[in-house]
Motif scaffolding. Structure first.
Motif, PDB file in Angstrom:
ATOM      1  N   TYR A   1      25.154  13.013   2.001  1.00 14.93           N
ATOM      2  CA  TYR A   1      24.735  12.908   3.397  1.00 14.93           C
ATOM      3  C   TYR A   1      24.409  14.317   3.871  1.00 14.93           C
ATOM      4  O   TYR A   1      25.292  15.174   3.933  1.00 14.93           O
ATOM      5  N   MET A   2      23.158  14.558   4.160  1.00 14.94           N
ATOM      6  CA  MET A   2      22.716  15.869   4.623  1.00 14.94           C
ATOM      7  C   MET A   2      22.467  15.770   6.127  1.00 14.94           C
ATOM      8  O   MET A   2      21.559  15.068   6.572  1.00 14.94           O
ATOM      9  N   VAL A   3      23.311  16.445   6.895  1.00 12.28           N
ATOM     10  CA  VAL A   3      23.239  16.360   8.355  1.00 12.28           C
ATOM     11  C   VAL A   3      22.724  17.684   8.906  1.00 12.28           C
ATOM     12  O   VAL A   3      23.321  18.735   8.687  1.00 12.28           O
ATOM     13  N   TYR A   4      21.604  17.606   9.611  1.00 13.53           N
ATOM     14  CA  TYR A   4      21.007  18.783  10.229  1.00 13.53           C
ATOM     15  C   TYR A   4      21.364  18.813  11.714  1.00 13.53           C
ATOM     16  O   TYR A   4      21.253  17.803  12.406  1.00 13.53           O
ATOM     17  N   ASN A   5      21.765  19.982  12.209  1.00 17.06           N
ATOM     18  CA  ASN A   5      21.969  20.185  13.645  1.00 17.06           C
ATOM     19  C   ASN A   5      22.825  19.085  14.272  1.00 17.06           C
ATOM     20  O   ASN A   5      22.445  18.473  15.273  1.00 17.06           O
ATOM     21  N   ALA A   6      23.968  18.836  13.686  1.00 15.08           N
ATOM     22  CA  ALA A   6      24.845  17.768  14.176  1.00 15.08           C
ATOM     23  C   ALA A   6      25.180  17.960  15.651  1.00 15.08           C
ATOM     24  O   ALA A   6      25.576  19.035  16.082  1.00 15.08           O
ATOM     25  N   ARG A   7      24.985  16.903  16.420  1.00 12.98           N
ATOM     26  CA  ARG A   7      25.278  16.854  17.850  1.00 12.98           C
ATOM     27  C   ARG A   7      24.425  17.800  18.679  1.00 12.98           C
ATOM     28  O   ARG A   7      24.817  18.201  19.778  1.00 12.98           O
ATOM     29  N   ARG A   8      23.240  18.130  18.148  1.00 10.62           N
ATOM     30  CA  ARG A   8      22.273  18.904  18.914  1.00 10.62           C
ATOM     31  C   ARG A   8      21.009  18.071  19.081  1.00 10.62           C
ATOM     32  O   ARG A   8      20.858  17.019  18.470  1.00 10.62           O
ATOM     33  N   ALA A   9      20.078  18.574  19.870  1.00  5.25           N
ATOM     34  CA  ALA A   9      18.909  17.782  20.255  1.00  5.25           C
ATOM     35  C   ALA A   9      18.071  17.333  19.060  1.00  5.25           C
ATOM     36  O   ALA A   9      17.556  16.223  19.038  1.00  5.25           O
TER      37      ALA A   9
ATOM     38  N   ASN B   1      15.869  21.191   0.903  1.00  5.03           N
ATOM     39  CA  ASN B   1      15.685  20.600   2.232  1.00  5.03           C
ATOM     40  C   ASN B   1      16.744  21.060   3.228  1.00  5.03           C
ATOM     41  O   ASN B   1      16.643  20.771   4.419  1.00  5.03           O
ATOM     42  N   ALA B   2      17.758  21.759   2.744  1.00  2.00           N
ATOM     43  CA  ALA B   2      18.852  22.203   3.612  1.00  2.00           C
ATOM     44  C   ALA B   2      18.557  23.570   4.213  1.00  2.00           C
ATOM     45  O   ALA B   2      17.643  24.280   3.785  1.00  2.00           O
ATOM     46  N   ASN B   3      19.344  23.923   5.222  1.00 10.18           N
ATOM     47  CA  ASN B   3      19.296  25.273   5.796  1.00 10.18           C
ATOM     48  C   ASN B   3      20.670  25.580   6.382  1.00 10.18           C
ATOM     49  O   ASN B   3      21.612  24.803   6.214  1.00 10.18           O
ATOM     50  N   MET B   4      20.797  26.709   7.071  1.00  7.68           N
ATOM     51  CA  MET B   4      22.103  27.132   7.572  1.00  7.68           C
ATOM     52  C   MET B   4      22.639  26.239   8.690  1.00  7.68           C
ATOM     53  O   MET B   4      23.801  26.349   9.079  1.00  7.68           O
ATOM     54  N   ASP B   5      21.803  25.357   9.216  1.00  7.00           N
ATOM     55  CA  ASP B   5      22.256  24.400  10.231  1.00  7.00           C
ATOM     56  C   ASP B   5      22.601  23.050   9.610  1.00  7.00           C
ATOM     57  O   ASP B   5      22.733  22.050  10.308  1.00  7.00           O
ATOM     58  N   THR B   6      22.747  23.029   8.296  1.00  4.87           N
ATOM     59  CA  THR B   6      22.984  21.787   7.560  1.00  4.87           C
ATOM     60  C   THR B   6      24.409  21.735   7.018  1.00  4.87           C
ATOM     61  O   THR B   6      24.924  22.720   6.500  1.00  4.87           O
ATOM     62  N   ILE B   7      25.011  20.571   7.140  1.00  7.92           N
ATOM     63  CA  ILE B   7      26.262  20.274   6.439  1.00  7.92           C
ATOM     64  C   ILE B   7      25.948  19.203   5.397  1.00  7.92           C
ATOM     65  O   ILE B   7      25.307  18.194   5.705  1.00  7.92           O
ATOM     66  N   LEU B   8      26.390  19.443   4.173  1.00  2.00           N
ATOM     67  CA  LEU B   8      26.191  18.479   3.092  1.00  2.00           C
ATOM     68  C   LEU B   8      27.529  17.840   2.752  1.00  2.00           C
ATOM     69  O   LEU B   8      28.483  18.535   2.395  1.00  2.00           O
ATOM     70  N   MET B   9      27.595  16.526   2.890  1.00  2.00           N
ATOM     71  CA  MET B   9      28.795  15.783   2.504  1.00  2.00           C
ATOM     72  C   MET B   9      28.481  14.958   1.264  1.00  2.00           C
ATOM     73  O   MET B   9      27.415  14.344   1.171  1.00  2.00           O
TER      74      MET B   9
END
Length: 211
Positions: free
Chosen positions: A175-183, A199-207
């Motif tokens: 699960y790649m989540v970008y900008n969690a809880r942001r616009a 596809n990830a960046n520093m605003d990404t959390i990978l679970m």
């Protein structure tokens, strides 16, 4: 007095304690982007902003103003890969924030029962250490929450993580989540063999989870 304040993802994820500390601060120190995330709560404080990689400068600035009501801003929770991890040895107060793992978990609806966090930053860990941590977490059937993914500046650790996950976490979900809880929040979900770390960046959390 120095307070290290976690601001979560800003916005509604700010805690009441964090908002109170921001409003009462005489000096606010932090990465310029994070300063903008709390701008609406700043009252009469002197603002000292810096670039993302100027961590040492933020530490020096905070110690310089330790005789004032000074706060150092950290996204997420300060003690999870944040400024608290750099300042805890000094005479500081830590104000916790909502960490990125919790934010990403809520977006993807992935329970974090028995999980580990692993950073891909090579600031204080070697590539071999990162690889060993990934393998040990997978062998223990832990859900993995991976921070500090940067396929550009940290290409080696990003590719190492992708290859290790594909080799050892066979048939697990990611699960790649970008900008969690942001616009501009976004979620990508798939089987681990389809993971593309670029596809990830520093605003990404990978679970990564085995159901």
């Amino acid at each position: 007095m120095i307070k290290v304040v976690g601001i979560g993802a800003g916005g509604k994820t700010l805690t009441l304690e964090a908002i109170e500390a921001i409003k009462k601060a005489e000096v606010i120190i932090g990465y310029s982007r994070y300063i903008e995330m709390i701008r609406g709560y700043i009252e009469n404080a002197e603002i000292i902003s810096s670039n993302v990689n100027e961590i040492g400068q933020r530490i020096d600035d905070s110690l310089k103003f330790s005789n004032k009501n000074t706060i150092v801003i950290s996204s997420g929770d300060p003690m999870i890969y944040g400024m608290g991890s750099r300042l805890f040895k000094y005479n500081v107060e830590i104000i916790p924030g909502v960490t990125a793992a919790s934010l990403a978990s809520s977006v993807a609806k992935v329970p974090l029962d028995d999980f580990v966090t692993i950073s891909l930053s090579t600031y204080s860990r070697s590539l071999k250490e990162i690889e060993n941590k990934l393998i040990n977490a997978i062998n223990g059937n832990f859900t993995l929450v991976i921070y500090n993914i940067n396929p550009v500046a940290r290409k080696e650790s990003a590719l190492l993580a992708e290859n290790t996950l594909k080799k050892y976490a066979i048939d697990w979900d990611y699960y790649m989540v970008y900008n969690a809880r942001r616009a501009n929040q976004r979620l990508i979900h798939g089987k681990i063999n389809s993971l593309d770390i670029k596809n990830a960046n520093m605003d990404t959390i990978l679970m990564v989870k085995k159901w």
